[in-house]
Design a protein around this motif. Sequence first.
Motif, PDB file in Angstrom:
ATOM      1  N   ASN A 106       0.832  -1.204   0.000  1.00 42.71           N
ATOM      2  CA  ASN A 106       0.000   0.000   0.000  1.00 42.71           C
ATOM      3  C   ASN A 106       0.873   1.263   0.000  1.00 42.71           C
ATOM      4  OD1 ASN A 106      -1.724   2.072   0.701  1.00 42.71           O
ATOM      5  ND2 ASN A 106      -2.928   0.787   2.082  1.00 42.71           N
ATOM      6  N   GLN A 107       0.655   2.125  -0.983  1.00 39.75           N
ATOM      7  CA  GLN A 107       1.482   3.313  -1.133  1.00 39.75           C
ATOM      8  C   GLN A 107       1.471   4.186   0.123  1.00 39.75           C
ATOM      9  OE1 GLN A 107       3.545   3.818  -3.721  1.00 39.75           O
ATOM     10  NE2 GLN A 107       4.320   5.606  -2.629  1.00 39.75           N
ATOM     11  N   ASP A 108       0.360   4.183   0.850  1.00 39.10           N
ATOM     12  CA  ASP A 108       0.275   4.987   2.071  1.00 39.10           C
ATOM     13  C   ASP A 108       1.356   4.590   3.078  1.00 39.10           C
ATOM     14  OD1 ASP A 108      -1.780   6.503   1.198  1.00 39.10           O
ATOM     15  OD2 ASP A 108      -3.345   5.473   2.328  1.00 39.10           O
ATOM     16  N   TYR A 109       1.560   3.283   3.231  1.00 39.10           N
ATOM     17  CA  TYR A 109       2.578   2.831   4.200  1.00 39.10           C
ATOM     18  C   TYR A 109       3.951   3.321   3.777  1.00 39.10           C
ATOM     19  CZ  TYR A 109      -1.149  -0.571   5.233  1.00 39.10           C
ATOM     20  OH  TYR A 109      -2.329  -1.172   5.517  1.00 39.10           O
ATOM     21  N   LEU A 110       4.212   3.259   2.468  1.00 36.15           N
ATOM     22  CA  LEU A 110       5.510   3.711   1.975  1.00 36.15           C
ATOM     23  C   LEU A 110       5.647   5.218   2.143  1.00 36.15           C
ATOM     24  CD1 LEU A 110       5.695   1.529  -1.245  1.00 36.15           C
ATOM     25  CD2 LEU A 110       6.814   1.130   0.937  1.00 36.15           C
ATOM     26  N   ASP A 111       4.536   5.941   1.943  1.00 37.35           N
ATOM     27  CA  ASP A 111       4.566   7.393   2.138  1.00 37.35           C
ATOM     28  C   ASP A 111       4.856   7.742   3.593  1.00 37.35           C
ATOM     29  OD1 ASP A 111       4.133   7.906  -0.494  1.00 37.35           O
ATOM     30  OD2 ASP A 111       2.024   8.456  -0.301  1.00 37.35           O
ATOM     31  N   VAL A 112       4.233   7.010   4.512  1.00 39.70           N
ATOM     32  CA  VAL A 112       4.502   7.249   5.927  1.00 39.70           C
ATOM     33  C   VAL A 112       5.986   7.090   6.180  1.00 39.70           C
ATOM     34  CG1 VAL A 112       4.195   6.323   8.250  1.00 39.70           C
ATOM     35  CG2 VAL A 112       2.227   6.551   6.745  1.00 39.70           C
ATOM     36  N   SER A 113       6.519   5.995   5.708  1.00 35.30           N
ATOM     37  CA  SER A 113       7.927   5.702   5.918  1.00 35.30           C
ATOM     38  C   SER A 113       8.798   6.805   5.311  1.00 35.30           C
ATOM     39  CB  SER A 113       8.217   4.353   5.271  1.00 35.30           C
ATOM     40  OG  SER A 113       9.466   3.893   5.611  1.00 35.30           O
ATOM     41  N   LYS A 114       8.393   7.270   4.140  1.00 39.02           N
ATOM     42  CA  LYS A 114       9.169   8.296   3.461  1.00 39.02           C
ATOM     43  C   LYS A 114       9.096   9.637   4.199  1.00 39.02           C
ATOM     44  CE  LYS A 114       9.809   9.855  -1.273  1.00 39.02           C
ATOM     45  NZ  LYS A 114       9.067  10.130  -2.507  1.00 39.02           N
ATOM     46  N   THR A 115       7.898  10.020   4.646  1.00 37.22           N
ATOM     47  CA  THR A 115       7.810  11.314   5.337  1.00 37.22           C
ATOM     48  C   THR A 115       8.590  11.283   6.650  1.00 37.22           C
ATOM     49  OG1 THR A 115       5.740  10.660   6.360  1.00 37.22           O
ATOM     50  CG2 THR A 115       5.577  12.043   4.413  1.00 37.22           C
ATOM     51  N   LEU A 116       8.739  10.096   7.246  1.00 35.40           N
ATOM     52  CA  LEU A 116       9.518  10.009   8.474  1.00 35.40           C
ATOM     53  C   LEU A 116      11.014  10.003   8.170  1.00 35.40           C
ATOM     54  CD1 LEU A 116       7.431   7.299  10.323  1.00 35.40           C
ATOM     55  CD2 LEU A 116       7.562   9.712  10.914  1.00 35.40           C
ATOM     56  N   GLY A 117      11.345   9.868   6.900  1.00 34.50           N
ATOM     57  CA  GLY A 117      12.751   9.834   6.515  1.00 34.50           C
ATOM     58  C   GLY A 117      13.418   8.506   6.831  1.00 34.50           C
TER      59      GLY A 117
END
Lengths: 294, 279
Positions: free
Chosen positions: B176-187
């Motif tokens: 799910n792209q959302d999980y990857l986005d979360v991970s990305k925004t957290l750096g």
Amino acid sequence: MSIAPVNAIDLANVRSQTAQLSIRQVAKVFPGKKDLFSKLTGKTRRDFVAIQDINLDIEPNTFVSIIGPSGCGKSTLLNMIAGLSPITSGEILLNGAPIAGSGPDRGMVFQNYALMPWMTVEENLRFAVETVEPKISAKRRDRIIKEHIQLVGLTGAERKHPHELSGGMRQRVGIARALAINPQILLMDEPFGALDALTRAFLQEEVERIWEQQRKTVIMITHSIEEALLLSDRIVMMTRGPAARIDEILEVPFPRPRNRETIQQHPAYQGLKAEMESHLFRETRAVEAERVGG
Amino acid sequence: MAASHSTPGLIGAERQAPLWQNENVRAFALFMLSLGIFLLFWEIGAKSGWFVKGVPTATETIKEFWWWVTNPFYRNGPNDLGIGWNLLISLRRVAIGYIAASLVAVPLGILIGISPVAFKAFNPYVQLLKPISPLAWLPLGLYLLRDSEKTGIFIIFISSIWPTLINTTFGAANVNQDYLDVSKTLGASRLRTIWKVIIPAALPNIVSGLRISMGIAWLVIVAAEMLLGTGLGYFIWNEWNNLSIPNILVAIFIIGLTGLVLDSLFAALEKFVAFGRNS
Ligand SMILES: Nc1ncnc2c1ncn2[C@@H]1O[C@H](COP(=O)(O)OP(=O)(O)OP(=O)(O)O)[C@@H](O)[C@H]1O
Ligand SMILES: [Mg+2]
């Protein structure tokens, strides 16, 4: 109504002295398909200019809402601020320095919560805190997690998995997770969009309460006029796409702390509300007219 | 039940009704009924010669079955082992081949899944090798390894690698792209994202791949063992040479039962890693 680009730059330079976040001449173009293969199969697509000429300065400790007709590019803009989507042209400065990709100085709250289903509430927060600060002491980490769970009123649900929580509770976790990393700016993309009206109203007041405590810079996308008026200091109204721009920025003068009843008594309330309604109505009607015409 | 008498009206009725309206009770009754009819048909048919000559009666087969399960571990030379030994031999081969295949397939699947380049590069192999019947590998295995034991394990390995590989790849590629986005925004670093987000998110797919692979491994071992020396497959082959049909039936039943147990273990594991995602 549109601001000429030259003026906009001057304006931006003046304001950016105090701005925490400056958006300068930002545009987003989604590239089309024009390669040979697409041409042969007749599936070419032209470049799509989603937003253009966006200039916006946001001072520290302000709550900014972005409102506009559906599909105008609000999420696109927010994702560029978050660093999730590349900027086609222009620049976004955070404390005077251009942003390079995403980072924990900006916390994000997602419309559909985006909680990891295999992690408990506590683990979702721990993942965020430990990612941002890998060498944090266990004691400090647990204190941060506990404080934020308390802040959003979820004490007692620490060990639950997201699927055991209601939508409202899940978004509380989403908010707690975004705040737990202590970002400079909180970004929220329709944070209450998936909730029923009552839960939504309740969470709006919770956000107002939390904002009074922390006074963080917030950029929130919303479709709700009442929500924007209750929470924001400034409301950014966007035109319809393609090539959507900022149409007008409203200052919301209501004193804080606010609640639904007191702001409705304020003399400026009805005027602001009517102005937003007419803006949204005009843009949405134009979108529909284009759809019928095209 | 006594307590339900004191609760009046609807609740009492609801509590008492289930015994005959309960789905599980009714399903069980239907199951027993059909089983009874089947056994009766078999018994009468075998006694009155409806089938070909030599088909044992149900009672004979059940007696035989009872003898084998009460004497699982005897040993009278290589051609006369208790069924327990043969079962253990088959399970051991499956375990070695299957675990080796999983240890290759899961990490490889994750790597292929997260990298579009690797996906394009390795997909042709997978697509070419996946449809090959496991038994087609048998001669090659015997020639290369010169050992029937190793060949059996090799065949399990080569046939049980694909479902796990394909499912793992799919799971890792479709997080799910959302999980990857979360991970990305957290750096989060790439490694942390893989470890903490992509693998757990793909886990339901990985486990269902492992489940299919296990089913295939168990299917294949019996076939492969007919051409090898020991194990349940060989037991069936040997009993065919002895023309002992009841023993063949017993072995078939035990193979089915073992497959069922293995599959339910994985079904439970699937539930465990789902976290409300497909409930
Ligand atoms: N990856 C993409 N490729 C091409 N076009 C895109 C892509 N993402 C968005 N768009 C287009 O860009 C425009 C803006 O999309 P965006 O999601 O930002 O709108 P929005 O204002 O957030 O809408 P909503 O209020 O419905 O959430 C839309 O017309 C959409 O079709
Ligand atoms: Mg949107």
